[in-house]
Design an enzyme around this catalytic site. Structure first.
Site, PDB file in Angstrom:
ATOM      1  N   GLU A  79     -35.130 -14.565  38.641  1.00 42.41           N
ATOM      2  CA  GLU A  79     -36.020 -13.391  38.566  1.00 42.41           C
ATOM      3  C   GLU A  79     -36.067 -12.602  39.871  1.00 42.41           C
ATOM      4  O   GLU A  79     -36.334 -13.174  40.930  1.00 42.41           O
ATOM      5  CB  GLU A  79     -37.433 -13.872  38.204  1.00 42.41           C
ATOM      6  N   LYS A 257     -48.413 -19.038  36.002  1.00 49.53           N
ATOM      7  CA  LYS A 257     -46.948 -18.883  35.897  1.00 49.53           C
ATOM      8  C   LYS A 257     -46.393 -18.313  37.195  1.00 49.53           C
ATOM      9  O   LYS A 257     -45.342 -18.724  37.678  1.00 49.53           O
ATOM     10  CB  LYS A 257     -46.625 -17.982  34.705  1.00 49.53           C
ATOM     11  N   ASP A 273     -37.199 -32.429  39.195  1.00 54.49           N
ATOM     12  CA  ASP A 273     -37.501 -32.207  37.785  1.00 54.49           C
ATOM     13  C   ASP A 273     -38.625 -31.172  37.704  1.00 54.49           C
ATOM     14  O   ASP A 273     -39.804 -31.512  37.733  1.00 54.49           O
ATOM     15  CB  ASP A 273     -37.916 -33.554  37.167  1.00 54.49           C
ATOM     16  N   HIS A 370     -39.781  -4.430  40.722  1.00 52.84           N
ATOM     17  CA  HIS A 370     -39.018  -5.080  39.658  1.00 52.84           C
ATOM     18  C   HIS A 370     -37.946  -4.144  39.123  1.00 52.84           C
ATOM     19  O   HIS A 370     -36.815  -4.533  38.905  1.00 52.84           O
ATOM     20  CB  HIS A 370     -39.966  -5.428  38.503  1.00 52.84           C
TER      21      HIS A 370
HETATM   22  C1  MEV Z   1     -44.017 -12.666  36.979  1.00 53.54           C
HETATM   23  O1  MEV Z   1     -42.968 -13.567  36.895  1.00 53.54           O
HETATM   24  C2  MEV Z   1     -45.244 -13.320  37.587  1.00 53.54           C
HETATM   25  C3  MEV Z   1     -46.524 -12.476  37.546  1.00 53.54           C
HETATM   26  O2  MEV Z   1     -46.754 -12.043  36.210  1.00 53.54           O
HETATM   27  C4  MEV Z   1     -47.631 -13.379  38.024  1.00 53.54           C
HETATM   28  C5  MEV Z   1     -49.008 -12.782  37.827  1.00 53.54           C
HETATM   29  O3  MEV Z   1     -49.194 -11.932  36.933  1.00 53.54           O
HETATM   30  O4  MEV Z   1     -49.917 -13.226  38.559  1.00 53.54           O
HETATM   31  C6  MEV Z   1     -46.393 -11.248  38.395  1.00 53.54           C
END
Ligand code: MEV
Length: 419
Positions: A79, A257, A273, A370
């Site tokens: 990413e 995430k 892992d 991005h």
């Molecule tokens: C993208 O991979 C991760 C984000 O969505 C984390 C977040 O929203 O805090 C930017």
């Protein structure tokens, strides 16, 4: 389609078979089998049915000052923006003294499920009464680990309600030192299961480690000075972003995430892992309702203080950490001397990643950065090479049209112009 005996074939034979079935060109087959530096014969011993290896970008996050030591953090991830975001947050944390960390101990939990136990309370009593003998038996599995100061240290017995009524669950608490520890723990669980089964008057069923590694917790803290991160408005924005995750599981999943973007990338780079760490992280955050792994406060000075608390069951020995030559090099880049240090760095990285995401989201949003990187990927896919990549990407971003057809159109025009 059933491919019998596929696993018995050599890598080349397997690849030939797959190529035949799906119609891979010799060029495509060649790329699979010699994509990188992980020797194919090593890969063939790591997993089953190997037909090749698979590369991902390896980046290095910079600016990390953790407990007074500088780190370069290797990250393997597909990413865009993640490595840049971590480095940027680390640069800002540096102004507040960097990251400060804490770690409990490299203790994993091994679970033994006991079913058909008629008297769970008596079973619990008998198991606890014979704790020393059970621990001794468990430690016979791994004398080297014991010699290094690790091994089974304690035991707990839980009685849980299940759809089959009460179940007794024994937890072996195993100090795995510098390993991830799955093998050591699982071996011990299998070894002592007959004893605890007998003591319980029931039957041992599952014997497996828990990824919810609540005794292997890493913590990190950082001070983000308001003038460094963009002022009071940014502090307020990050606080409200955090409050959103705290109040809403839909947001919280994305919040967590983002933390794992960093930690998993480091786990992959070091041959760990990463699924185990992900499971542990989300499990831990769900103990009292699904909550963010990071927390934020404003100090008396109006600065932002971020903390993170997360289980990190990662090792620097055993598994792929030593088998994959690239993981070994990444560990060398990172320069950690123990699984504890790796866990501390991971926590700091997770906090940095989260702070960067919240700051971006609460200000200009993450799409500009991005999209620039995304545009470059599209440009490459459209056939742009060398300096064409940036030029095509730039035009797409400026026009707000980041699409393959547009990239091709720009490329054709550029090339025609330059004849
Ligand atoms: C993208 O991979 C991760 C984000 O969505 C984390 C977040 O929203 O805090 C930017």
């Amino acid at each position: 389609m059933r491919l019998s005996g596929f696993y018995k074939l050599s890598v080349e034979e397997r690849l030939r078979k797959v190529a035949e079935i799906v119609g891979l060109s010799p060029e495509e087959s060649g790329m699979l089998i010699s994509s990188g530096t992980l020797p194919i014969e090593v890969a063939d011993r790591m997993i089953e049915n190997v037909i090749g290896t698979f590369e991902l970008p390896l980046g290095v996050a910079t600016n990390f000052l953790i407990d007074g030591k500088d780190y370069l953090i290797p990250m393997v991830i597909e990413e865009p923006s993640v490595v840049a975001a971590a480095s940027n947050a680390a640069r800002m944390a540096r102004e507040g003294g960097g990251f400060f960390t804490d770690f409990t101990a490299p203790v994993m939990i091994g679970q033994i499920q006991l079913v058909d136990v008629k008297n769970p309370e008596s079973a619990r009593f008998e198991i606890l009464r014979n704790k020393a003998e059970i621990i001794e038996k468990a430690n016979e599995c791994d004398p080297i680990l014991v010699k290094l100061g690790g091994g089974c240290k304690d035991l707990e017995v839980r009685i849980i309600d299940s759809i089959y009524g009460k179940m007794v669950v024994v937890h072996l608490l195993v100090d795995v030192r510098d390993a991830m520890g799955a093998n050591a723990v699982n071996t011990m669980c299998e070894k002592v299961a007959p004893i605890v089964g007998r003591l319980s008057g029931g039957r041992p069923l599952l014997r497996i480690l828990s990824n919810l590694a609540v005794y292997r917790i890493a913590r990190a803290k950082a001070l983000f000075k308001k003038e460094v991160i963009g002022g009071e408005e940014v502090v307020d924005g990050v606080m409200k972003a955090y409050a959103f995750a705290e109040a809403d599981p839909f947001r919280c999943a994305t919040h967590n995430k983002g933390i794992m973007n960093g930690i998993s990338a480091l786990m992959i780079a070091t041959g760990n892992d990463f699924r185990a760490i992900e499971a542990g992280a989300h499990g831990y955050s769900a103990i009292k309702g699904y909550k963010p792994l990071t927390k934020y406060e404003i100090n008396d000075n109006g600065d932002l203080v971020g903390t993170i608390e997360i289980p990190i069951s990662a090792g620097i020995i055993g598994g792929a950490t030593q088998v994959n030559p690239l993981a070994k090099i990444c560990l060398k880049i990172l320069g950690v001397k123990s699984s504890e240090e790796l866990a501390r760095v991971s926590a700091a990285l997770g906090l940095a990643q989260n702070f960067a995401a919240l700051r971006a989201l609460a200000t200009e949003g993450i799409q500009r950065g991005h999209m620039e990187l995304h545009a470059r990927n599209i440009a490459i896919m459209a056939g742009a090479r060398g300096s064409e990549i940036d030029r095509v990407a730039e035009i797409m971003v400026k026009e707000g049209k980041i699409r393959m057809d547009f990239a091709k159109e720009i490329l054709t025009k550029l090339r025609a112009k330059e004849g």
